[in-house]
Design an enzyme around this catalytic site. Structure first.
Site, mmCIF file in Angstrom:
data_model
loop_
_atom_site.group_PDB
_atom_site.id
_atom_site.type_symbol
_atom_site.label_atom_id
_atom_site.label_comp_id
_atom_site.label_asym_id
_atom_site.label_seq_id
_atom_site.Cartn_x
_atom_site.Cartn_y
_atom_site.Cartn_z
ATOM 1 N N TYR A 168 0.449 -1.211 -0.029
ATOM 2 C CA TYR A 168 0.037 0.062 -0.033
ATOM 3 C C TYR A 168 0.934 1.308 -0.076
ATOM 4 O O TYR A 168 0.427 2.167 -0.785
ATOM 5 C CB TYR A 168 -0.747 0.097 1.365
ATOM 6 C CG TYR A 168 -1.831 1.383 1.490
ATOM 7 C CD1 TYR A 168 -2.851 1.489 0.492
ATOM 8 C CD2 TYR A 168 -1.314 2.361 2.306
ATOM 9 C CE1 TYR A 168 -3.355 2.738 0.521
ATOM 10 C CE2 TYR A 168 -1.822 3.469 2.488
ATOM 11 C CZ TYR A 168 -2.968 3.814 1.518
ATOM 12 O OH TYR A 168 -3.514 5.095 1.770
ATOM 13 N N ARG A 212 1.933 9.027 12.512
ATOM 14 C CA ARG A 212 1.346 10.267 13.273
ATOM 15 C C ARG A 212 -0.108 10.392 13.204
ATOM 16 O O ARG A 212 -0.478 10.991 14.066
ATOM 17 C CB ARG A 212 2.087 11.381 12.454
ATOM 18 C CG ARG A 212 2.003 12.858 13.001
ATOM 19 C CD ARG A 212 2.311 13.659 12.036
ATOM 20 N NE ARG A 212 1.460 13.747 10.853
ATOM 21 C CZ ARG A 212 1.974 14.110 9.645
ATOM 22 N NH1 ARG A 212 2.821 14.818 9.643
ATOM 23 N NH2 ARG A 212 1.142 13.897 8.674
ATOM 24 N N PHE A 285 15.691 19.563 -1.643
ATOM 25 C CA PHE A 285 14.326 19.127 -1.615
ATOM 26 C C PHE A 285 14.198 17.846 -1.352
ATOM 27 O O PHE A 285 12.819 17.611 -0.835
ATOM 28 C CB PHE A 285 13.903 19.203 -3.339
ATOM 29 C CG PHE A 285 12.700 18.517 -3.681
ATOM 30 C CD1 PHE A 285 11.653 19.525 -3.684
ATOM 31 C CD2 PHE A 285 12.498 17.468 -4.325
ATOM 32 C CE1 PHE A 285 10.371 18.962 -4.119
ATOM 33 C CE2 PHE A 285 11.286 16.643 -4.549
ATOM 34 C CZ PHE A 285 10.174 17.640 -4.593
#
Length: 411
Positions: A168, A212, A285
């Site tokens: 997933y 989280r 980045f």
């Protein structure tokens, strides 16, 4: 900016916070004049402020491609996230989404707030997409197609095993890593990274978010969203939602630590990926979100507050990460610091204590073996200057004047 109390406790956050505030104002002024590009960059600031700041440093051509890539996948994710859409409607949209990005007229009303605006006016994104170079378009289409198919698969499938969990996360984030690597390569700035390293970059971020966001996902209305694998949580409770109840606090923290320990397996791959990057802007980045991830895991580890509310890095520390992440030495130092923080929280009675310690010590060894740890100061402890009360008062007077000036300029 950060709260007054937080800055008083961490006065060395002040300067990075000020720089972040000014960078944010500058980024907002750089929004292109063309309506479709203006919409895309304005929307980027609204749906991902931190990402919008990091993306601004990329070269114009690559920045445009990454911006559109992000918005296309954010739109795809909005469809997947909207639990009010019937499965028989949602699945075909997910599977065909890679075709819709070529259609200037296509849009689909779903999501809420800024995400609904993105979906309602998706034609702006499609218009901008069609102006990208062919190699960028092909990379974005390929990843969107694979991600849409993967999301559709998991609409009808529970995350049962750890293998399911990895699969997933590959579909929703590992593919983002692969796609970004393709865009970097298409820009001519980087070699094409190995897929397994690109995948780990995405998995490390996604697993951090899933850990989280437990409470937000489990309380989702009208239907909860469950991504923690049954193979892990069933060792501790009968139902995943049981983790949020106070009577299960001990088991909840043990399960949380199990999940964090699982995420740590990707750290070495992430360090290998970043150490191979050549372009400084691309490096920042990539590096900043990875440091944010390990910092968030360090805060979440052994922390019952994950099941009570929102656990995240204070804004001042986030500003510090954005300001200080320049080289691979900075990344090694951050990974070392946060792994030390996590290691100090390990309870020897935790069922996964030995496994957790082994993984933390392995990444610490990698960081030490780089020979770069002494070249940068700590993200967490550092050699912070001691401020007396008079200087603090002066500091906040200056801050108030600067913020008032910036707000006046904006208005």
């Amino acid at each position: 900016m950060g709260s007054l109390g937080a800055i008083l406790r961490h006065p060395d956050d002040f300067y990075p916070l000020l720089k972040l505030k000014m960078a944010s104002k500058h980024a907002e002024k750089q929004i292109p004049a063309q309506p479709h590009w203006g919409f895309c960059y304005s929307m980027l600031h609204k749906v991902s402020r931190s990402f919008a700041l990091v993306i601004q440093q990329l070269g114009t051509e690559l920045r445009d491609a990454v911006c559109i890539f992000y918005l296309v996948l954010r739109a795809l994710d909005t469809v997947e996230d909207d639990t009010s859409i019937p499965t028989d409607v949602k699945v075909p949209i997910l599977i065909a989404f890679h075709k819709h990005i070529y259609d200037r007229e296509w849009h689909f009303s779903c999501g809420t707030k800024d995400y609904k605006v993105l979906m309602d006016q998706f034609h702006h994104v499609s218009t901008a997409f069609l102006e990208l170079g062919k190699s960028y378009q092909e990379a974005i289409e390929n990843i969107t197609k694979r991600m849409g198919a993967g999301m559709a698969k998991f609409i009808c499938k529970e995350v049962e095993t750890v293998d399911d969990y990895d699969e997933y996360c590959h579909y929703v984030a590992g593919l983002v890593g692969l796609g970004l690597s393709k865009l970097f390569y298409a820009s001519g700035s980087e070699d094409l990274a190995p897929d397994h390293l690109s995948n780990s970059m995405g998995l490390f971020l996604q697993k951090t978010n899933i850990i989280r966001d437990y409470l937000e996902d489990i309380n989702e209305i009208p239907k909860s969203r469950m991504f923690w694998p049954r193979q892990i949580w069933s060792k501790y409770v009968n139902k995943l939602e049981d983790l949020k109840y106070e009577e299960n606090s001990v088991k909840a923290v043990q399960c949380l630590n199990d999940m964090v320990t699982n995420a740590l397996i990707h750290m070495d791959d992430c360090l290998k990926y970043m150490s191979a990057l050549r372009d400084p802007a691309i490096f920042r980045f990539c590096g900043i979100p990875q440091i944010m991830a390990i910092g968030t895991l360090a805060l979440c580890y052994n922390n019952i507050e994950v099941f009570r509310g929102v656990v995240k890095m204070r804004r001042g520390l986030t500003a510090k990460v954005i300001d200080r992440t320049r080289t691979m030495a900075d990344v090694y130092r951050a990974f070392f610091d946060f792994s030390c923080m996590m290691k100090s929280k390990v309870d020897r009675n935790d069922p996964n204590a030995e496994k957790t310690l082994n993984r933390l010590e392995a990444v610490q060894k990698t960081c030490k073996d780089s020979g770069m740890l002494n070249k940068r100061k700590s993200y967490i402890n550092g050699s912070n200057p001691i401020y007396n009360s008079a200087l603090l008062v002066l500091l906040f007077v200056v801050l108030a004047v600067i913020v008032a000036y910036l707000n006046k300029q904006t208005n």
